[in-house]
Structure formats: structure tokens, C-alpha cells
Design a protein around this motif. Structure first.
Motif, PDB file in Angstrom:
ATOM      1  N   VAL A  77       8.451   2.229   0.225  1.00  0.00           N
ATOM      2  CA  VAL A  77       7.780   1.511  -0.876  1.00  0.00           C
ATOM      3  C   VAL A  77       8.755   0.509  -1.501  1.00  0.00           C
ATOM      4  O   VAL A  77       8.382  -0.610  -1.836  1.00  0.00           O
ATOM      5  N   GLN A  78      10.017   0.899  -1.582  1.00  0.00           N
ATOM      6  CA  GLN A  78      11.020  -0.031  -2.106  1.00  0.00           C
ATOM      7  C   GLN A  78      11.099  -1.282  -1.228  1.00  0.00           C
ATOM      8  O   GLN A  78      11.182  -2.405  -1.731  1.00  0.00           O
ATOM      9  N   ALA A  79      11.035  -1.084   0.081  1.00  0.00           N
ATOM     10  CA  ALA A  79      11.132  -2.221   0.997  1.00  0.00           C
ATOM     11  C   ALA A  79       9.917  -3.145   0.889  1.00  0.00           C
ATOM     12  O   ALA A  79       9.975  -4.314   1.283  1.00  0.00           O
ATOM     13  N   ALA A  80       8.829  -2.635   0.331  1.00  0.00           N
ATOM     14  CA  ALA A  80       7.594  -3.441   0.233  1.00  0.00           C
ATOM     15  C   ALA A  80       7.471  -4.138  -1.121  1.00  0.00           C
ATOM     16  O   ALA A  80       6.413  -4.691  -1.443  1.00  0.00           O
ATOM     17  N   GLU A  81       8.548  -4.152  -1.904  1.00  0.00           N
ATOM     18  CA  GLU A  81       8.446  -4.661  -3.281  1.00  0.00           C
ATOM     19  C   GLU A  81       7.817  -6.059  -3.368  1.00  0.00           C
ATOM     20  O   GLU A  81       6.882  -6.287  -4.138  1.00  0.00           O
ATOM     21  N   SER A  82       8.309  -6.980  -2.561  1.00  0.00           N
ATOM     22  CA  SER A  82       7.812  -8.357  -2.717  1.00  0.00           C
ATOM     23  C   SER A  82       6.336  -8.458  -2.306  1.00  0.00           C
ATOM     24  O   SER A  82       5.567  -9.215  -2.901  1.00  0.00           O
ATOM     25  N   GLU A  83       5.931  -7.655  -1.329  1.00  0.00           N
ATOM     26  CA  GLU A  83       4.508  -7.670  -0.918  1.00  0.00           C
ATOM     27  C   GLU A  83       3.611  -7.094  -2.024  1.00  0.00           C
ATOM     28  O   GLU A  83       2.504  -7.571  -2.259  1.00  0.00           O
ATOM     29  N   ILE A  84       4.107  -6.031  -2.685  1.00  0.00           N
ATOM     30  CA  ILE A  84       3.324  -5.425  -3.772  1.00  0.00           C
ATOM     31  C   ILE A  84       3.174  -6.429  -4.910  1.00  0.00           C
ATOM     32  O   ILE A  84       2.080  -6.635  -5.459  1.00  0.00           O
ATOM     33  N   TRP A 145      -7.851  -0.477 -11.084  1.00  0.00           N
ATOM     34  CA  TRP A 145      -7.340  -1.675 -10.414  1.00  0.00           C
ATOM     35  C   TRP A 145      -6.069  -2.203 -11.076  1.00  0.00           C
ATOM     36  O   TRP A 145      -5.328  -2.956 -10.459  1.00  0.00           O
ATOM     37  N   ASN A 146      -5.832  -1.829 -12.329  1.00  0.00           N
ATOM     38  CA  ASN A 146      -4.641  -2.382 -12.995  1.00  0.00           C
ATOM     39  C   ASN A 146      -3.435  -1.511 -12.650  1.00  0.00           C
ATOM     40  O   ASN A 146      -3.387  -0.345 -12.981  1.00  0.00           O
ATOM     41  N   ALA A 147      -2.462  -2.067 -11.956  1.00  0.00           N
ATOM     42  CA  ALA A 147      -1.279  -1.307 -11.543  1.00  0.00           C
ATOM     43  C   ALA A 147      -1.630  -0.173 -10.584  1.00  0.00           C
ATOM     44  O   ALA A 147      -1.051   0.910 -10.625  1.00  0.00           O
ATOM     45  N   ASN A 148      -2.586  -0.446  -9.712  1.00  0.00           N
ATOM     46  CA  ASN A 148      -3.071   0.536  -8.739  1.00  0.00           C
ATOM     47  C   ASN A 148      -1.947   1.181  -7.923  1.00  0.00           C
ATOM     48  O   ASN A 148      -1.930   2.405  -7.740  1.00  0.00           O
ATOM     49  N   THR A 178      -3.907  -1.930  -2.236  1.00  0.00           N
ATOM     50  CA  THR A 178      -3.976  -0.670  -1.497  1.00  0.00           C
ATOM     51  C   THR A 178      -3.529  -0.857  -0.054  1.00  0.00           C
ATOM     52  O   THR A 178      -2.809  -0.025   0.505  1.00  0.00           O
ATOM     53  N   GLU A 179      -3.953  -1.970   0.558  1.00  0.00           N
ATOM     54  CA  GLU A 179      -3.568  -2.235   1.950  1.00  0.00           C
ATOM     55  C   GLU A 179      -2.034  -2.297   2.072  1.00  0.00           C
ATOM     56  O   GLU A 179      -1.441  -1.709   2.978  1.00  0.00           O
ATOM     57  N   ILE A 197      -6.312   7.623   2.505  1.00  0.00           N
ATOM     58  CA  ILE A 197      -6.625   6.621   1.479  1.00  0.00           C
ATOM     59  C   ILE A 197      -7.943   5.938   1.836  1.00  0.00           C
ATOM     60  O   ILE A 197      -8.056   5.280   2.879  1.00  0.00           O
ATOM     61  N   VAL A 198      -8.939   6.135   0.988  1.00  0.00           N
ATOM     62  CA  VAL A 198     -10.280   5.633   1.280  1.00  0.00           C
ATOM     63  C   VAL A 198     -10.767   4.751   0.129  1.00  0.00           C
ATOM     64  O   VAL A 198     -11.111   5.239  -0.941  1.00  0.00           O
TER      65      VAL A 198
END
Ligand code: NAD
Length: 476
Positions: A77-84, A145-148, A178-179, A197-198
Motif C-alpha cells: 500500500v505504501q508503494a501505491a501512494e501516488s496512485e491512491i 466514498w470519502n477516504a475510502n 478501490t481498484e 472486495i465487491v
């Protein structure tokens, strides 16, 4: 246009059984960005079955194994920071500060849960009984949806630390966020079914999670109205529930506060996440003797807020998430005027130069009475109500005169006095003289702001239940 046509069940990205298509719109431009194929009840049932099978693994996994899973989840999750960050900014118009903070908190959730797990006493002796803290079973997680991503991470981290498996239903409006986080979580390589995750609607997937007998507990973050529906539905199978709901939080300026310092902070508390945070301090309680000064400073602080597309890091107030939410905020601004509050700044309509998208004018009302609609209901937009009080007792009474009890803010020159006031406010968290971030302190609400707490040891114990065994051989 981007298409999201998979959900995540049993460790794999699969096509949903559901066929409904939802089109997501960039709230800053009103343009269509993403088509999402929504999951349905059948998908929820499949996810629950996968999680049920995986519970046999998670509930028996050693502490060291769970710590290793949490470490891997943290790293991915840390590695995905910029995508998040990019997903939050584009999908709901989250401000850059909010998006970066949420992305970091999402990764930190797993590291903090790992740290907690390192020495949490799952077994203790109570007289002649051996008491073991055991996981509930499959946990259903329903997020807004806010800060999901932040909610998915904090709930999943605690469930895994406790030894549970999970079915996560994020908001249908958060499919892009979510994706991104699902891919990161998948890369951590946990056994299939530990989390599923649905993305689907509340009245289909959410309702199935609420009624299904194989869900042992629900952790929900969202509105009070939906929280009540979930609690009602959950009781039939006696599910445990943690509910993180709405708020109408007070900010009390005591008469010895440094207003020039406090009011801009109070304004930030009112508009953080563009006024779309559960913890916004939306009722500013000021001493009648200094009301004019407080109003002037609040108006100035609101005028200084930059409104616009949140790809600009200086923007403090982005668009409302949807057209529906824009209309809702407009309705409350009109209601404030109709009910006799004084419009000091902002008002109905869009800010000049922002005719596209769901932008609202940051709005300050003075002369608000605590029984007016704008002082009682959660608006979920950048609208501040200034209410005057006579003395500290009156301020405390007004602060507590609300169905909610999530958060409060107190500003005062004499810290001991400010703390005495803070102690008497019925709220899960109180910030004195500032805005803080303490991720291990309990978070949650009194009254209609919810049931239970998240984060830290109190949060972990929401996912555990004590079991007493007597006649236990303590020499073993
Ligand atoms: P919402 O209650 O409309 O939706 C939240 C989630 O519940 C979504 O995933 C939605 O699909 C689902 N849902 C809707 N109907 C359902 C049903 N009948 N059964 C099961 N699930 C259902 O909230 P929102 O608009 O997404 O988020 C904003 C709200 O969330 C605000 O009220 C805000 O205060 C609250 N919130 C609270 C916290 C907190 O920690 N206390 C944090 C953030 C947001």
C-alpha cells in the motif's frame, strides 16, 4: 473512458455476476470518466463463501504469520501512494493534502496493526479461568466514498490482526480508489479469500452482507441513516457491529482564546475534505461579548480559501462529490437564509469562474440558533454556522445539544479551563487548541455518531470476543 469490470473474490479478479453499469463523473468537470460493472447479491454470497473458507486459515495463523501478512500489506500500500492520491483527487475531488494524508494513513494502518499485534495479550488468567480473545469470524466491511482507501485499510488491518477474514463492500462511488488499493493488497500475496472486495450498491451487496448468517460482524463507516438500517438488519443474526457515523461537531472558542490564531484553525476544521469529513467542526460557538470579532475573522478565513479543481495543491475546497450532494448543500444554504440566519459569506450558487463541476461557495452564517436546521443536520459541505453563547456553562450545553457526538474542538488561553470544558463535551474525540493526528487513539462517536471505536488497542478489541475456559491446565 476507463472501465472497471472485475471484482476481487478468493484471490482473483473475476467478472461479477451483476450486470448493472454505473457511470462515474469527474466532479470538477462534470465529464464522464469511468464505467463500473456493479456486483450483486450473488457476488456477495460468493465473496462470503470464500471468506468463510479462509477463516479456517486466518483464525489458526500464528501471530508471526499475521505480522508477516501485515508487513507485506503495508509495503504494497505504501508503494501505491501516488496512485491512491491520483485516484482520490480525480474520483471525488479530494484535496491534495487530504489525499496524501489518507494514502499515508492507509499504509500506516497495516504497520500500526503489526506493531499492536507484536505484544497484544490474547490470553490472560482471570482467577481460575483462562480467558482467550478470539476472532468473531468473517467480517463485513462497508465503507463510504470519502477516504475510502483509508477505511478499507484500517478495518482490514485490524481484522487480520485479530485473525478474521473479510468481505469488503466499498462505496459504489469509489470504484477507482478501490481498484487501486485492491491491486496493491493483491500484490501482498496473502492466501486466497482472506479479503474479498465487491463493489456494488448498498441495497444489494450491502444488504446481503447485513443479512447473511455467515457474516459474524459488520464494521461500517457512513451516514447515520444507513448505520441504523444496518444495525436493525444485523440484529436478526446477532452480528456484532461497529458503526462510525455522521457528526455535527462543535468548535468552542472560549473568551480567553487567541481568536486571530484559533479562528483560521477552526475554519480548517470546518472545511477539511471540502466540508465532506465526518469530523468537520461545523458549529462555531463564540462568546456573545466577542461575536463581532469572531465573525469577521471567520469571514476572512473563508475568503482566503482557494476553491477549484484539486489537482492544484493550493486548493483547500474542491467540488462536492456528486450533483446530488451539490443540490443537498444548496438546499441547506437556502434553508439557513429562510430560517433567519445571517449570511456573512458565500451563499447559493457556484463560485465565480467555476461554472462547471460541483463547486459550492464556502459559506458562513452568523446569528445561528442551535435549533435551526443548519445547526442540527450534517450538511457535508463547506458551511459554517456561528452560534453565540453567554458563558462556559451555556457553551457546553449548546455543544452537547445535538443528536451527534463524534468530535469537538476547544480553543482557550487557560489550558486547564479549556481541558475542563473538553472533559464535559460528549464526543469521542476532543482537540484542544489545534488539529492533531493520533492514529493509535480510539476513534468513534457517542450518541447517534455510532457504536464502538476504531484504531489502537480499543479498535483491535472490536474484532475480538473474550472466551473463558475453566478447568484449564495452566501447566500446559
Ligand atoms: P452512506 O451511508 O450513504 O454510504 C456508506 C456505505 O453504505 C456505502 O458503501 C453505501 O453503498 C452503503 N450502503 C448504503 N445503503 C446501504 C444499505 N441499505 N445496507 C448496507 N449498506 C448500504 O454514506 P456516504 O455518503 O458514502 O458517506 C458520507 C457519510 O459517511 C457522512 O454521513 C459521514 O459523516 C459519514 N462518515 C463517517 C465517518 C466516521 O468515521 N464516523 C467517516 C467518514 C464518513
Amino acid at each position: 473512458m476507463h472501465t472497471i469490470d472485475t471484482i476481487y473474490i478468493d484471490g482473483a479478479f473475476v467478472a461479477p455476476h451483476g450486470t448493472e453499469r454505473l457511470v462515474l463523473v469527474d466532479p470538477a468537470t462534470g465529464k464522464e470518466t469511468t464505467t463500473v460493472v456493479l456486483a450483486d447479491e450473488v457476488d456477495a454470497q460468493r465473496a462470503i463463501a470464500a471468506a468463510k473458507a479462509a477463516f479456517a486459515i486466518t483464525s489458526q495463523a500464528s501471530r508471526a504469520q499475521r505480522m508477516a501478512w501485515l508487513q507485506r500489506l503495508h509495503e504494497e500500500v505504501q508503494a501505491a501512494e501516488s496512485e491512491i492520491v491520483a485516484a482520490m483527487v480525480q474520483e471525488y475531488g479530494g484535496t491534495m493534502a487530504m489525499a496524501v494524508g489518507t494514502a499515508r494513513r492507509s499504509a500506516a494502518s497495516f504497520a500500526l496493526a503489526r506493531k499492536l499485534l507484536a505484544d497484544y495479550p490474547f490470553e490472560r488468567q482471570v482467577g481460575g479461568a483462562r480467558v482467550t480473545m478470539v476472532p468473531h469470524g468473517v467480517v463485513g466491511m462497508i465503507t463510504p466514498w470519502n477516504a475510502n482507501t483509508g477505511f478499507i485499510a484500517s478495518k482490514l488491518a485490524m481484522a487480520i490482526a485479530a485473525g478474521s477474514s473479510a468481505v469488503i463492500k466499498p462505496s459504489e462511488l469509489s470504484a477507482v480508489q478501490t481498484e487501486v488499493i485492491t491491486r496493491a493488497l493483491h500484490r501482498a500475496g496473502l492466501p486466497p479469500g482472506v479479503f474479498n472486495i465487491v463493489t456494488g450498491r448498498g441495497d444489494t451487496v450491502g444488504a446481503e452482507i447485513t443479512r447473511h448468517p455467515d457474516i459474524a460482524k459488520i464494521s461500517f463507516t457512513g451516514s447515520t441513516a444507513v448505520g441504523k438500517a444496518i444495525a436493525r438488519g444485523a440484529v436478526d443474526t446477532m452480528k456484532r457491529v461497529t458503526l462510525e457515523l455522521g457528526g455535527k461537531s462543535p468548535t468552542i472558542l472560549l473568551d480567553d482564546a487567541d481568536f486571530a490564531k484559533a479562528v483560521p484553525i477552526a475554519a480548517m476544521a470546518a472545511v477539511m475534505n471540502s466540508g465532506q469529513a465526518c469530523i468537520n467542526g461545523t458549529r462555531l460557538l463564540v462568546p456573545a461579548s466577542r461575536a463581532a470579532e469572531a465573525q469577521e475573522l471567520a469571514v476572512q478565513a473563508f475568503r482566503n480559501l482557494k476553491v477549484g479543481p484539486t489537482s492544484d495543491p493550493d486548493v483547500a475546497v474542491g467540488p462536492m462529490v456528486t450533483e446530488k450532494q451539490w443540490e443537498r448543500v444548496q438546499g441547506y444554504i437556502r434553508k439557513g437564509i429562510e430560517e433567519g440566519a445571517t449570511l456573512l459569506e458565500g451563499g447559493p450558487g457556484r463560485p465565480a469562474g467555476l461554472e462547471q463541476g460541483w463547486f459550492v461557495r464556502p459559506t458562513v452564517f452568523g446569528d445561528v440558533k442551535n435549533d435551526m436546521t443548519i445547526a442540527r443536520e450534517e450538511i457535508f459541505g463547506p458551511v459554517l454556522s456561528i452560534i453565540t453563547y453567554r458563558d462556559d456553562e451555556d457553551a457546553i450545553a449548546i455543544a452537547n445539544d445535538t443528536p451527534y457526538g463524534l468530535h469537538a474542538y476547544v480553543f482557550g488561553g487557560d489550558l486547564a479551563r479549556a481541558n475542563r470544558v473538553a472533559a464535559r463535551i460528549v464526543a469521542g474525540r476532543v482537540f484542544v487548541n489545534g488539529l492533531y493526528d493520533e492514529p493509535e487513539a480510539p476513534f468513534g462517536g457517542f450518541k447517534q455518531s455510532g457504536i464502538g471505536r476504531e484504531f489502537g488497542t480499543f479498535g483491535l478489541e472490536e474484532y475480538l470476543e473474550p472466551k473463558a475456559t475453566m478447568g484449564y491446565d495452566t501447566t500446559l
